[in-house]
Design an enzyme around this catalytic site. Structure first.
Site, PDB file in Angstrom:
ATOM      1  N   ARG A  96       0.997  -1.221   0.039  1.00  0.00           N
ATOM      2  CA  ARG A  96       0.040   0.054  -0.015  1.00  0.00           C
ATOM      3  C   ARG A  96       0.897   1.089  -0.079  1.00  0.00           C
ATOM      4  O   ARG A  96       1.927   1.169   0.497  1.00  0.00           O
ATOM      5  CB  ARG A  96      -0.855   0.308   1.316  1.00  0.00           C
ATOM      6  CG  ARG A  96      -2.129  -0.894   1.322  1.00  0.00           C
ATOM      7  CD  ARG A  96      -2.799  -0.817   2.363  1.00  0.00           C
ATOM      8  NE  ARG A  96      -3.746  -1.760   2.015  1.00  0.00           N
ATOM      9  CZ  ARG A  96      -4.878  -1.683   1.159  1.00  0.00           C
ATOM     10  NH1 ARG A  96      -5.035  -0.682   0.903  1.00  0.00           N
ATOM     11  NH2 ARG A  96      -5.499  -2.614   1.098  1.00  0.00           N
ATOM     12  N   ASN A 112      11.893  -0.028   4.268  1.00  0.00           N
ATOM     13  CA  ASN A 112      11.161  -1.164   3.267  1.00  0.00           C
ATOM     14  C   ASN A 112      12.225  -1.624   2.250  1.00  0.00           C
ATOM     15  O   ASN A 112      13.373  -1.534   2.102  1.00  0.00           O
ATOM     16  CB  ASN A 112      10.311  -0.033   2.052  1.00  0.00           C
ATOM     17  CG  ASN A 112       9.517  -0.878   1.355  1.00  0.00           C
ATOM     18  OD1 ASN A 112       8.983  -1.680   1.502  1.00  0.00           O
ATOM     19  ND2 ASN A 112       9.649  -0.336  -0.047  1.00  0.00           N
ATOM     20  N   HIS A 114      12.458  -3.344  -1.757  1.00  0.00           N
ATOM     21  CA  HIS A 114      11.965  -3.145  -3.347  1.00  0.00           C
ATOM     22  C   HIS A 114      12.692  -4.126  -4.058  1.00  0.00           C
ATOM     23  O   HIS A 114      13.907  -4.205  -3.858  1.00  0.00           O
ATOM     24  CB  HIS A 114      11.861  -1.769  -3.438  1.00  0.00           C
ATOM     25  CG  HIS A 114      11.150  -1.540  -4.728  1.00  0.00           C
ATOM     26  ND1 HIS A 114       9.685  -1.498  -4.662  1.00  0.00           N
ATOM     27  CD2 HIS A 114      11.709  -1.474  -6.071  1.00  0.00           C
ATOM     28  CE1 HIS A 114       9.456  -1.340  -6.145  1.00  0.00           C
ATOM     29  NE2 HIS A 114      10.387  -1.129  -6.832  1.00  0.00           N
ATOM     30  N   SER A 141      16.698  -3.679  -3.249  1.00  0.00           N
ATOM     31  CA  SER A 141      17.036  -2.574  -2.603  1.00  0.00           C
ATOM     32  C   SER A 141      16.543  -2.601  -1.085  1.00  0.00           C
ATOM     33  O   SER A 141      15.242  -2.397  -1.333  1.00  0.00           O
ATOM     34  CB  SER A 141      16.856  -1.472  -3.194  1.00  0.00           C
ATOM     35  OG  SER A 141      17.377  -1.384  -4.528  1.00  0.00           O
ATOM     36  N   THR A 146      10.402   7.557   2.771  1.00  0.00           N
ATOM     37  CA  THR A 146      10.251   8.735   3.039  1.00  0.00           C
ATOM     38  C   THR A 146       8.923   9.047   2.282  1.00  0.00           C
ATOM     39  O   THR A 146       8.169   8.044   1.879  1.00  0.00           O
ATOM     40  CB  THR A 146      11.160   9.654   2.270  1.00  0.00           C
ATOM     41  OG1 THR A 146      11.497   9.331   0.917  1.00  0.00           O
ATOM     42  CG2 THR A 146      12.639   9.589   2.918  1.00  0.00           C
ATOM     43  N   LEU A 149       6.992   7.571  -2.976  1.00  0.00           N
ATOM     44  CA  LEU A 149       7.265   6.171  -3.017  1.00  0.00           C
ATOM     45  C   LEU A 149       8.479   5.506  -3.736  1.00  0.00           C
ATOM     46  O   LEU A 149       9.043   6.010  -4.513  1.00  0.00           O
ATOM     47  CB  LEU A 149       5.983   5.422  -4.136  1.00  0.00           C
ATOM     48  CG  LEU A 149       5.945   4.096  -4.440  1.00  0.00           C
ATOM     49  CD1 LEU A 149       5.244   3.603  -3.275  1.00  0.00           C
ATOM     50  CD2 LEU A 149       4.758   4.006  -5.547  1.00  0.00           C
ATOM     51  N   ASP A 150       8.897   4.614  -2.908  1.00  0.00           N
ATOM     52  CA  ASP A 150      10.197   3.925  -3.315  1.00  0.00           C
ATOM     53  C   ASP A 150      11.237   4.958  -3.755  1.00  0.00           C
ATOM     54  O   ASP A 150      12.324   4.536  -4.533  1.00  0.00           O
ATOM     55  CB  ASP A 150       9.943   2.983  -4.694  1.00  0.00           C
ATOM     56  CG  ASP A 150       8.894   1.960  -4.238  1.00  0.00           C
ATOM     57  OD1 ASP A 150       8.748   1.527  -3.117  1.00  0.00           O
ATOM     58  OD2 ASP A 150       8.218   1.537  -5.198  1.00  0.00           O
TER      59      ASP A 150
END
Ligand code: GAR
Length: 219
Positions: A96, A112, A114, A141, A146, A149-150
């Site tokens: 999300r 996160n 990714h 990664s 922040t 996104l990504d």
């Protein structure tokens, strides 16, 4: 870890939870100075929730579709995370987009993973897009989250080759093997006080991290 202080993690998932398991196992083995305070999923049927329970972890479902909108969902998610006592929020296959308000609350305290070599291929379908672009190399990664996104500062990457005949499934499996190595490693660095995010960007061993570290070339 012989009674040494451990970093409390809230691991937030949407699906299968293989990264969550890798992190939980690294904690259980004492490989990293962290512990899983709670595993939280945004859907009741996330496969990872059952896996987490089998591992004896505390779990919560905060089902997004049962809330009136994103603000209500995020308020509940934040309450659940903060009630767990987590010091670091670990997004592990959480599918999300979070609001800037939410990411600001956890600034420097949320990671996160990714499935691409960011800044290449943010968003979805990364393996398909890497194959369509005939990349010779792909990867994963770990980055601080922040508002964009990504796009938060990347701290650690792993590269894998794209092989002749690869499908999105075979490439994804190769990438995930590396994810299970690099995510616990990055969390362990934060737990050990070696890695942190400052106003001037990430610092590793007290020095500015000018570019992401690469798995296989790090201590
Ligand atoms: C992982 O490959 C992770 O990189 C990806 O979802 C998968 C979750 O697998 N995350 C994203 O695409 C985030 N946008 P898992 O549930 O088995 O850990």
């Amino acid at each position: 870890m012989n009674g040494a202080p451990t970093l409390a993690l809230a691991i937030v998932i949407s699906g299968r939870g293989s990264n969550m398991v890798a992190i939980a196992q690294a904690c259980a083995r004492g490989q990293i100075g962290a512990r899983v305070a709670r595993v939280i999923a945004d859907r009741r049927d996330a496969g990872g929730l059952a896996l987490a329970q089998q591992l004896g972890l505390e779990v919560s479902a905060v089902p997004a579709r049962e809330y009136a909108g994103r603000a209500d969902f995020e308020a509940a998610l934040r309450t659940t995370i903060d009630a767990s006592g987590a010091q670091l929020v670990v997004l592990a296959g959480f599918m999300r987009i979070l609001s800037p308000e939410f990411t600001r609350h956890y600034a420097g305290r949320m990671l996160n993973i990714h499935p691409s070599l960011l800044p290449k291929y943010p968003g979805l379908h990364t393996h398909e897009r890497a194959l369509a672009a005939q990349e010779r190399e792909h990867g994963a990664s770990v980055h601080f989250v922040t508002g964009e996104l990504d796009a938060g500062p990347v701290v650690l990457q792993a590269r894998v080759p794209v092989l002749p005949g690869d499908t999105a499934e075979s490439l994804s499996a190769r990438v995930q093997q590396q994810e299970h190595i690099i995510y616990p490693r990055a969390i362990g660095w934060i737990a050990a006080g070696r890695l942190r995010l400052t106003d001037d960007g990430p610092r590793f061993d007290s020095r500015p991290l000018q570019q992401p570290m690469l798995e296989g070339q790090t201590t």
